[in-house]
Design a protein around this motif. Structure first.
Motif, PDB file in Angstrom:
ATOM      1  N   CYS A   1      37.097  39.570  35.355  1.00 20.61           N
ATOM      2  CA  CYS A   1      36.652  40.749  36.095  1.00 20.61           C
ATOM      3  C   CYS A   1      35.160  40.694  36.379  1.00 20.61           C
ATOM      4  CB  CYS A   1      36.947  42.017  35.293  1.00 20.61           C
ATOM      5  SG  CYS A   1      38.688  42.270  34.907  1.00 20.61           S
TER       6      CYS A   1
ATOM      7  N   TYR B   1      31.296  41.273  30.309  1.00 24.27           N
ATOM      8  CA  TYR B   1      31.438  40.874  31.711  1.00 24.27           C
ATOM      9  C   TYR B   1      30.600  39.625  31.997  1.00 24.27           C
ATOM     10  CZ  TYR B   1      33.786  45.247  32.951  1.00 24.27           C
ATOM     11  OH  TYR B   1      34.681  46.286  33.046  1.00 24.27           O
TER      12      TYR B   1
ATOM     13  N   SER C   1      43.237  49.649  41.770  1.00 25.97           N
ATOM     14  CA  SER C   1      42.883  48.628  40.790  1.00 25.97           C
ATOM     15  C   SER C   1      44.124  48.046  40.126  1.00 25.97           C
ATOM     16  CB  SER C   1      41.947  49.225  39.734  1.00 25.97           C
ATOM     17  OG  SER C   1      41.265  48.220  39.026  1.00 25.97           O
TER      18      SER C   1
ATOM     19  N   SER D   1      45.483  44.154  40.294  1.00 27.85           N
ATOM     20  CA  SER D   1      45.746  43.367  39.095  1.00 27.85           C
ATOM     21  C   SER D   1      47.075  42.623  39.203  1.00 27.85           C
ATOM     22  CB  SER D   1      45.727  44.266  37.848  1.00 27.85           C
ATOM     23  OG  SER D   1      46.866  45.099  37.755  1.00 27.85           O
TER      24      SER D   1
ATOM     25  N   HIS E   1      38.403  39.647  39.832  1.00 31.11           N
ATOM     26  CA  HIS E   1      38.960  40.992  39.987  1.00 31.11           C
ATOM     27  C   HIS E   1      37.827  42.014  39.881  1.00 31.11           C
ATOM     28  CE1 HIS E   1      42.127  44.148  39.449  1.00 31.11           C
ATOM     29  NE2 HIS E   1      41.114  44.766  38.856  1.00 31.11           N
TER      30      HIS E   1
ATOM     31  N   ILE F   1      36.099  45.521  39.157  1.00 30.66           N
ATOM     32  CA  ILE F   1      36.293  46.684  38.294  1.00 30.66           C
ATOM     33  C   ILE F   1      35.199  47.716  38.578  1.00 30.66           C
ATOM     34  CG2 ILE F   1      36.044  47.546  35.927  1.00 30.66           C
ATOM     35  CD1 ILE F   1      38.785  46.561  36.435  1.00 30.66           C
TER      36      ILE F   1
ATOM     37  N   VAL G   1      39.847  47.004  30.492  1.00 29.85           N
ATOM     38  CA  VAL G   1      39.207  45.698  30.478  1.00 29.85           C
ATOM     39  C   VAL G   1      38.799  45.377  29.048  1.00 29.85           C
ATOM     40  CG1 VAL G   1      37.265  44.323  31.342  1.00 29.85           C
ATOM     41  CG2 VAL G   1      38.358  46.023  32.825  1.00 29.85           C
TER      42      VAL G   1
END
Length: 382
Positions: A119, A146, A298, A302, A314, A316, A335
């Protein structure tokens, strides 16, 4: 099984009204979809109710026919409004199919292609447009796990910028790179802001900070302009979130200049989105679908991403939205350390919490004014 009705609900998120649909069937199975479009929630809602007569009585498994009825048969080009209405209804049909077959959506789209989905964070830089704010917020996001961050450092710029604003944008990019170190992907959001020349000046100037892509640097209507920037930019160009039909992607891809395709399932529907992922695959491209609408969007992304071999990243936004968002869908999409799994329940694997929706009424001031000073604060414009 036949469709008996389509119901709509608007939730008043302060920076963008979210539009949800529920499609009912004569077998008691209900499907969930979303039709959010910045500034047009009531308009898309009206379009859904104006078009639903075309699909009442149809089998929800016949999604290709439903898509043709909602797009081709109207014989009008309603653009993103029509696309949002189509996608909301068609997504709900896919949800019904998953529930009827007791399979998660990604299984119906081709099955698992990845162990998990990497993500990137968006919306995390809410606040003043200063290098200091971006630096502090970026460190917090990176600490969550992240490994990719997207941000728009350009303020309210449109087509051209003055020298001081140009320098400030570069200082912000530099501050984020300093905050997260050399191994995190920086994704620079252009929001369709610039002329070709300004976009290329920025692309050259940001190169020392090693961004992974420069997103939507010019308006999307002239594909030739996007192609020109992509061919001349030292930073890879990503785009596609504004397009609402296959033909626009065919025109973009035939030039073999843009290879990061950010299709928007909420303008296309799931069937067309899957086909466009295949088109990108045939051009050796990767996909990073746009997923900055509401929470159903979202979830849809996914599932699509899990079933797409050439998936890249992806998006977020949800984690950096209003804190009550986690109560809108049950269960909420989560996440973990920068990665995501699609829900494993049948269909989308989530249900709409109507009680939470009722707590947040629609307001016309709920929209994101991207060319107004201070939009980064994401405050309601009431």
């Amino acid at each position: 099984m036949n469709i008996t009705d389509v119901r709509t609900y608007i939730l008043g998120n302060p920076w963008k009204n979210w539009l949800f649909v529920q499609v009912d069937t004569d077998e008691g199975i209900t499907g969930l979809g979303e039709g959010t479009l910045n500034g047009f929630a009531k308009t898309v809602e009206a379009a859904i109710h104006e078009l639903k007569h075309l699909i009442i009585g149809r089998d929800p498994f016949d999604v290709e026919t439903i898509g043709l009825r909602l797009f081709r048969d109207v014989y009008s080009d309603g653009g993103q409004i029509q696309g949002s209405a189509l996608a909301a209804i068609e997504t709900a049909c896919w949800d019904i199919m998953g529930k009827a077959t007791n399979q998660p959506l990604y299984k119906l789209l081709g099955g698992r292609c990845h162990d998990k989905l990497r993500c990137y964070a968006n919306g995390w830089y809410r606040g003043p447009r200063t290098p200091e704010n971006f630096f502090e917020k970026a460190k917090i996001v990176a600490a969550k796990g992240y490994t990719a961050l997207k941000f728009d450092p350009f303020g309210a710029a449109w087509r051209t910028v003055d020298r001081s604003d140009f320098s400030l944008a570069l200082e912000i990019i530099a501050s984020v790179r300093e905050a997260v170190g050399p191994n995190v992907d920086l994704l620079i959001e252009g929001h369709n802001r610039f002329s070709v020349h300004t976009a290329l000046q920025f692309a050259d100037a940001m190169l020392p900070y090693k961004p992974t892509w420069f997103e939507a640097p010019v308006p999307p209507q002239l594909i030739s302009a996007m192609v020109e920037v992509a061919r001349r930019s030292p930073v890879p160009v990503a785009c596609g979130e504004d397009y609402y039909c296959r033909e626009q992607f065919a025109e973009l891809l035939k030039h073999d200049a843009v290879h990061i395709i950010q299709l928007e399932p909420q303008f296309l529907g799931i069937s067309a989105s899957k086909q466009i992922c295949g088109m990108a695959h045939a051009h050796h491209g990767v996909t990073a679908p746009h997923s900055a609408q509401g929470p159903v969007c979202s979830v849809v992304c996914s599932h699509l991403n899990m079933a797409t071999p050439n998936f890249f990243l992806h998006e977020i936004f949800d984690e950096f939205n209003e804190p009550w968002e986690e109560h809108v869908l049950q269960p909420a999409l989560k996440v973990q350390n920068g990665y995501l799994q699609p829900p494993e329940g049948p269909g989308l694997g989530v249900e709409l919490n109507l009680e939470e929706v009722g707590k947040h009424p629609y307001h016309p001031g709920n929209w994101l004014p991207l060319f107004k000073q201070g939009w980064e604060k994401r405050e309601s414009n009431r």
